[in-house]
Write an enzyme that holds these catalytic residues in place. Sequence first.
Site, PDB file in Angstrom:
ATOM      1  N   LYS A  71       0.936  -1.464  -0.066  1.00 56.67           N
ATOM      2  CA  LYS A  71      -0.073  -0.033  -0.140  1.00 56.67           C
ATOM      3  C   LYS A  71       0.893   1.235  -0.206  1.00 56.67           C
ATOM      4  O   LYS A  71       0.646   2.174  -0.802  1.00 56.67           O
ATOM      5  CB  LYS A  71      -0.951  -0.019   1.361  1.00 56.67           C
ATOM      6  CG  LYS A  71      -1.656   1.246   1.361  1.00 56.67           C
ATOM      7  CD  LYS A  71      -2.834   0.959   2.239  1.00 56.67           C
ATOM      8  CE  LYS A  71      -2.481   0.314   3.626  1.00 56.67           C
ATOM      9  NZ  LYS A  71      -1.311   1.007   4.368  1.00 56.67           N
ATOM     10  N   THR A  73       3.754   1.609  -1.024  1.00 52.20           N
ATOM     11  CA  THR A  73       4.717   1.646  -2.105  1.00 52.20           C
ATOM     12  C   THR A  73       3.913   1.977  -3.507  1.00 52.20           C
ATOM     13  O   THR A  73       4.258   2.861  -4.110  1.00 52.20           O
ATOM     14  CB  THR A  73       4.999   0.353  -2.505  1.00 52.20           C
ATOM     15  OG1 THR A  73       6.065  -0.408  -1.548  1.00 52.20           O
ATOM     16  CG2 THR A  73       5.878   0.257  -3.957  1.00 52.20           C
ATOM     17  N   ARG A  94       2.515   8.733   6.935  1.00 50.47           N
ATOM     18  CA  ARG A  94       2.585   8.387   8.212  1.00 50.47           C
ATOM     19  C   ARG A  94       4.299   8.275   8.385  1.00 50.47           C
ATOM     20  O   ARG A  94       4.901   7.706   7.641  1.00 50.47           O
ATOM     21  CB  ARG A  94       2.077   7.572   8.881  1.00 50.47           C
ATOM     22  CG  ARG A  94       0.533   7.905   9.078  1.00 50.47           C
ATOM     23  CD  ARG A  94      -0.256   6.369   9.475  1.00 50.47           C
ATOM     24  NE  ARG A  94      -0.058   5.273   8.586  1.00 50.47           N
ATOM     25  CZ  ARG A  94      -0.277   4.150   8.908  1.00 50.47           C
ATOM     26  NH1 ARG A  94      -0.602   3.747   9.997  1.00 50.47           N
ATOM     27  NH2 ARG A  94       0.113   3.053   8.083  1.00 50.47           N
ATOM     28  N   LYS A 105       8.626  -5.414  10.371  1.00 48.14           N
ATOM     29  CA  LYS A 105       8.752  -4.745   8.970  1.00 48.14           C
ATOM     30  C   LYS A 105      10.213  -4.395   8.319  1.00 48.14           C
ATOM     31  O   LYS A 105      10.365  -4.505   7.301  1.00 48.14           O
ATOM     32  CB  LYS A 105       7.655  -3.484   8.948  1.00 48.14           C
ATOM     33  CG  LYS A 105       6.494  -3.828   8.970  1.00 48.14           C
ATOM     34  CD  LYS A 105       5.552  -2.546   9.167  1.00 48.14           C
ATOM     35  CE  LYS A 105       5.406  -2.068   7.742  1.00 48.14           C
ATOM     36  NZ  LYS A 105       4.403  -0.964   7.729  1.00 48.14           N
ATOM     37  N   ALA A 273      -3.215   1.764  12.744  1.00 49.47           N
ATOM     38  CA  ALA A 273      -4.629   1.734  12.391  1.00 49.47           C
ATOM     39  C   ALA A 273      -5.263   0.412  12.980  1.00 49.47           C
ATOM     40  O   ALA A 273      -6.331   0.534  13.279  1.00 49.47           O
ATOM     41  CB  ALA A 273      -4.798   1.559  11.049  1.00 49.47           C
ATOM     42  N   PHE A 301      -3.341  -0.162   7.288  1.00 52.99           N
ATOM     43  CA  PHE A 301      -3.934  -1.473   6.978  1.00 52.99           C
ATOM     44  C   PHE A 301      -5.124  -1.575   6.042  1.00 52.99           C
ATOM     45  O   PHE A 301      -5.210  -0.558   4.909  1.00 52.99           O
ATOM     46  CB  PHE A 301      -4.410  -2.080   8.361  1.00 52.99           C
ATOM     47  CG  PHE A 301      -3.101  -2.236   9.135  1.00 52.99           C
ATOM     48  CD1 PHE A 301      -2.168  -3.447   8.883  1.00 52.99           C
ATOM     49  CD2 PHE A 301      -2.967  -1.941  10.509  1.00 52.99           C
ATOM     50  CE1 PHE A 301      -1.096  -3.377   9.549  1.00 52.99           C
ATOM     51  CE2 PHE A 301      -1.946  -2.366  11.405  1.00 52.99           C
ATOM     52  CZ  PHE A 301      -0.902  -3.149  10.800  1.00 52.99           C
ATOM     53  N   PHE A 381       2.583  -8.697  -9.337  1.00 52.84           N
ATOM     54  CA  PHE A 381       3.996  -9.613  -9.359  1.00 52.84           C
ATOM     55  C   PHE A 381       3.946 -10.221 -10.660  1.00 52.84           C
ATOM     56  O   PHE A 381       3.205 -10.565 -11.526  1.00 52.84           O
ATOM     57  CB  PHE A 381       3.675 -10.579  -8.118  1.00 52.84           C
ATOM     58  CG  PHE A 381       3.885  -9.918  -6.901  1.00 52.84           C
ATOM     59  CD1 PHE A 381       4.932 -10.325  -5.922  1.00 52.84           C
ATOM     60  CD2 PHE A 381       2.864  -8.845  -6.216  1.00 52.84           C
ATOM     61  CE1 PHE A 381       4.867  -9.733  -4.808  1.00 52.84           C
ATOM     62  CE2 PHE A 381       2.964  -8.402  -5.163  1.00 52.84           C
ATOM     63  CZ  PHE A 381       4.054  -8.733  -4.229  1.00 52.84           C
ATOM     64  N   TRP A 409       6.706  -0.721  -8.013  1.00 56.70           N
ATOM     65  CA  TRP A 409       7.829  -1.256  -7.227  1.00 56.70           C
ATOM     66  C   TRP A 409       9.093  -1.562  -8.146  1.00 56.70           C
ATOM     67  O   TRP A 409      10.225  -1.208  -7.874  1.00 56.70           O
ATOM     68  CB  TRP A 409       7.505  -2.634  -6.243  1.00 56.70           C
ATOM     69  CG  TRP A 409       8.639  -3.115  -5.675  1.00 56.70           C
ATOM     70  CD1 TRP A 409       9.091  -2.888  -4.378  1.00 56.70           C
ATOM     71  CD2 TRP A 409       9.878  -4.039  -6.009  1.00 56.70           C
ATOM     72  NE1 TRP A 409      10.111  -3.587  -3.926  1.00 56.70           N
ATOM     73  CE2 TRP A 409      10.645  -4.281  -4.895  1.00 56.70           C
ATOM     74  CE3 TRP A 409      10.105  -4.507  -7.374  1.00 56.70           C
ATOM     75  CZ2 TRP A 409      11.984  -5.128  -4.921  1.00 56.70           C
ATOM     76  CZ3 TRP A 409      11.291  -5.514  -7.108  1.00 56.70           C
ATOM     77  CH2 TRP A 409      12.345  -5.621  -6.176  1.00 56.70           C
TER      78      TRP A 409
END
Length: 556
Positions: A71, A73, A94, A105, A273, A301, A381, A409
């Site tokens: 998200k 990205t 954020r 992460k 979140a 999220f 992907f 990406w």
Amino acid sequence: MKSDIEIAQSAKMEPIVSVAERLGLTEEDIDLYGKYKCKISLDVLQKRKERPDGKLILVTAINPTPAGEGKSTVTVGLGQALCRIGKNAVIALREPSLGPVFGVKGGAAGGGNAQVVPMEDINLHFTGDMHAITAANNLLAAAIDNHIHQGNALRIDSRRITFKRVMDMNDRALREIVVGLGGKANGFLREDGFMITVASEIMAILCLSKDLMDLKNRMGNILIAYNLDGEPVFCKDLKVQGAMAMLMKDAIKPNLVQTLENTPAIIHGGPFANIAHGCNSLLATKTALKLGDYVVTEAGFGADLGAEKFFDIKCRYGGLKPACTVIVATVRALKHHGGAKKDELSTPNVDALAKGIVNLEKQIENIKKYGVPVVVAINKFITDSDEELRLIEESCNKLGVEVALTEVWEKGGEGGTLLAESVLRIVDGADSDFRCLYDDKLSIKEKMNTIAKEIYGADGVSFTAAAVKQIAEFEKLGLDKLPICVAKTQYSLSDNPSLLGRPKNFTVTVREVRLSNGAGFIVALTGDIMTMPGLPKVPAAERMDILEDGTILGLF
């Protein structure tokens, strides 16, 4: 392919002064934090009050899975794509928390060729905002115990102190502690605990304040305890809200950085979140709307958490009107929602996808309830089959929703051009018909039932005896007419993380209700949600290192 940090370290950043100048900001409008970071003066909003706001684009997602959705990205990539096709776009994100950076992460600044930089600084101490929030919070915590130690003129009941200490790190050992050990000189013995900084009410207040004085007043209204007569005690009764605001005088200013393609990015505030309201600061978003024609922001999220709180809390208080919502999904994640195992997600499986796509469909339905147009971004992907991609497109078309493939990406802004064009068709077309889901003047139970039934798809809500007692107390004090911030697992539409896809025939259980009176919302805790996470068996910190020349390794 280079790692995220290797890509970030090879970026050709512009001096932040140049980025600011392209937004029309002068040297008087910014405070420099080195060559590539600065804070934006709060005066900018006043100077540009006559300028029409830009179009606000929210990026959200399906319920997250171990397969990843990307998200942040996509948020960064969409902003880069808009600039690439000649639009004046600003990104609003954020700030990462050190807890997940060193926990699971390993970083939260986008990924691949869609990142914000300087990546290392943003993921670590940045401009010190998290430390200021932590210090202000713990000043109040210290003042509470000191007041009791020095005679307790307010007759605070030490058994009913609701305000907790915080730190910006995952540390499960601090969830429940005892303070005051060691005898009379160390104060009175009592139970206490820590939350992670990003779950604190001070963080929420920072993210919902309109200026420094509003921040100070909101901190004064924090409910900290009850006295021996059962009456509420507020921060302002201890007279420390001014000192707390003083600690926050720089932290309240939004931070300006840039992406790998030099797109302006305002990064400020970072509530989770799943245990907080999950949005960057109102000041950052409003500033971005005065600086750009298009503002791309995100909420944490899935749409059942971040987007719901963005609409029902942030937009309600800020008077914001989102023009469009982008829901990020991946074939892999939807197959996981359909029952596919993690090690099978790279193998084409139309049956699993068909079962899991109901999660995306429910999130689309949820956004439409707010009157906001939707675009679905498929974060592509290399293992995605044409048949799988076609199934998602057909499903979205049945619901009257545009779909765009994104490859940000791998390709940065170039990989988000199709998504940017889809978004522009919507936001430059008709205005959204935004509306909140519920009236905040409803009872706490009515508001919670509305969220659970409409957004989660639950049959209803059950409240524990403790939650019922807490609700009755807030109603008695007249402090119940506020929006609801649900603390819930991010992995499911329900309060049970194992129920994937689109669960049915379930009830949400509210086990505890807390009042964030300064922030202006009521927190309903469900399931096993913890306000202080723990580290995993193998923390991301174990992969990180720093070399003699200062080069950082392993930060995602």
